[in-house]
Design an enzyme around this catalytic site. Structure first.
Site, mmCIF file in Angstrom:
data_model
loop_
_atom_site.group_PDB
_atom_site.id
_atom_site.type_symbol
_atom_site.label_atom_id
_atom_site.label_comp_id
_atom_site.label_asym_id
_atom_site.label_seq_id
_atom_site.Cartn_x
_atom_site.Cartn_y
_atom_site.Cartn_z
ATOM 1 N N GLY A 42 -4.401 -15.364 -10.332
ATOM 2 C CA GLY A 42 -4.443 -13.918 -10.559
ATOM 3 C C GLY A 42 -3.780 -13.400 -11.810
ATOM 4 O O GLY A 42 -4.144 -12.346 -12.329
ATOM 5 N N ASP A 101 3.179 -8.871 -2.903
ATOM 6 C CA ASP A 101 2.793 -8.168 -1.681
ATOM 7 C C ASP A 101 3.906 -8.401 -0.651
ATOM 8 O O ASP A 101 4.871 -7.636 -0.594
ATOM 9 C CB ASP A 101 1.429 -8.753 -1.251
ATOM 10 N N LEU A 106 6.576 -15.313 -4.315
ATOM 11 C CA LEU A 106 7.595 -15.250 -5.365
ATOM 12 C C LEU A 106 8.880 -15.959 -4.924
ATOM 13 O O LEU A 106 9.511 -16.667 -5.714
ATOM 14 C CB LEU A 106 7.871 -13.784 -5.726
ATOM 15 N N LYS A 129 3.537 -4.040 -4.133
ATOM 16 C CA LYS A 129 3.268 -3.260 -2.922
ATOM 17 C C LYS A 129 4.589 -3.145 -2.157
ATOM 18 O O LYS A 129 4.846 -3.910 -1.227
ATOM 19 C CB LYS A 129 2.247 -3.987 -2.041
ATOM 20 N N ARG A 163 -12.726 -10.342 -10.382
ATOM 21 C CA ARG A 163 -11.514 -10.710 -11.125
ATOM 22 C C ARG A 163 -11.525 -10.182 -12.557
ATOM 23 O O ARG A 163 -10.478 -9.907 -13.127
ATOM 24 C CB ARG A 163 -11.394 -12.239 -11.224
#
Ligand code: PRP
Length: 177
Positions: A42, A101, A106, A129, A163
């Site tokens: 991403g 999210d 992470l 988010k 994407r």
């Protein structure tokens, strides 16, 4: 299939990327550069734009992880698919994500990358988010706070679709299936 509704336009993203790049360039000005670690897939567009907007020495690495999802939400189980290739020991490392999210990815990445003994690790995400966070992780640079919506474009996908949209858009509930 409807076109995703624009949440963040191309111009707005470009302006914010330049702002973050200025901030990072100032913060690392007294260091011997930064290693940007893009999290596949991403982050690839954000990383490309961010890296070119920096005014400090930088190099690029990639890491790939996979998270087991239940529906649209990560279950928290993350697995390493590909580690960084270069030596990051004693280097200043910045993890570059497209979106945080739940925070599980992470947190996992921080653990993996710490084991490489870098001089420092910071984190950067284009989107956050905040209402969906399940684990506490420090994020040093955030592009935009967004709500609990399914977003696509600028690197983000919905089942590999959209994407490469130039903007970030919201997938309508009817188109999530
Ligand atoms: C996304 C994103 C982050 C992760 C964040 O990756 O790029 O790595 O989810 O979610 P979390 O905070 O809930 O852990 P995704 O699994 O969609 O893979 P992709 O980047 O290859 O599309």
């Amino acid at each position: 299939m409807n076109e995703p509704e624009v949440l963040l336009s191309e111009d707005r993203i470009a302006e914010r990327v330049r702002e973050i790049a200025r901030e990072i360039s100032a913060d690392y000005a007294d260091k011997d550069g930064v290693v940007l670690i893009g999290v596949l897939k991403g982050s690839f567009i954000f990383l490309a734009d961010l890296s070119r907007a920096l005014s400090i020495p930088r190099s690029i690495e990639f890491i790939a992880v996979s998270s087991y999802a239940s529906g649209s939400r990560s279950t928290g189980a993350v697995r390493l698919i590909m580690d960084v290739r270069g030596n990051i020991e004693n280097r200043h490392v910045l993890i570059v994500e497209d979106i945080v999210d739940t925070g599980h990815t992470l947190k996992y990445l921080l653990g993996i990358l710490q084991s490489h003994r870098p001089a420092s690790i910071r984190t950067c995400t284009l989107l956050h988010k905040a209402d969906c966070v399940e684990v506490d992780v420090d994020i040093d640079y955030v592009g935009f706070q967004i709500g609990d919506e399914w977003v696509v474009g600028y690197g983000l996908d919905y089942a590999e679709r959209d994407r490469t949209l130039p903007y970030i858009g919201v997938v309508a509930p009817d188109d999530r299936g």
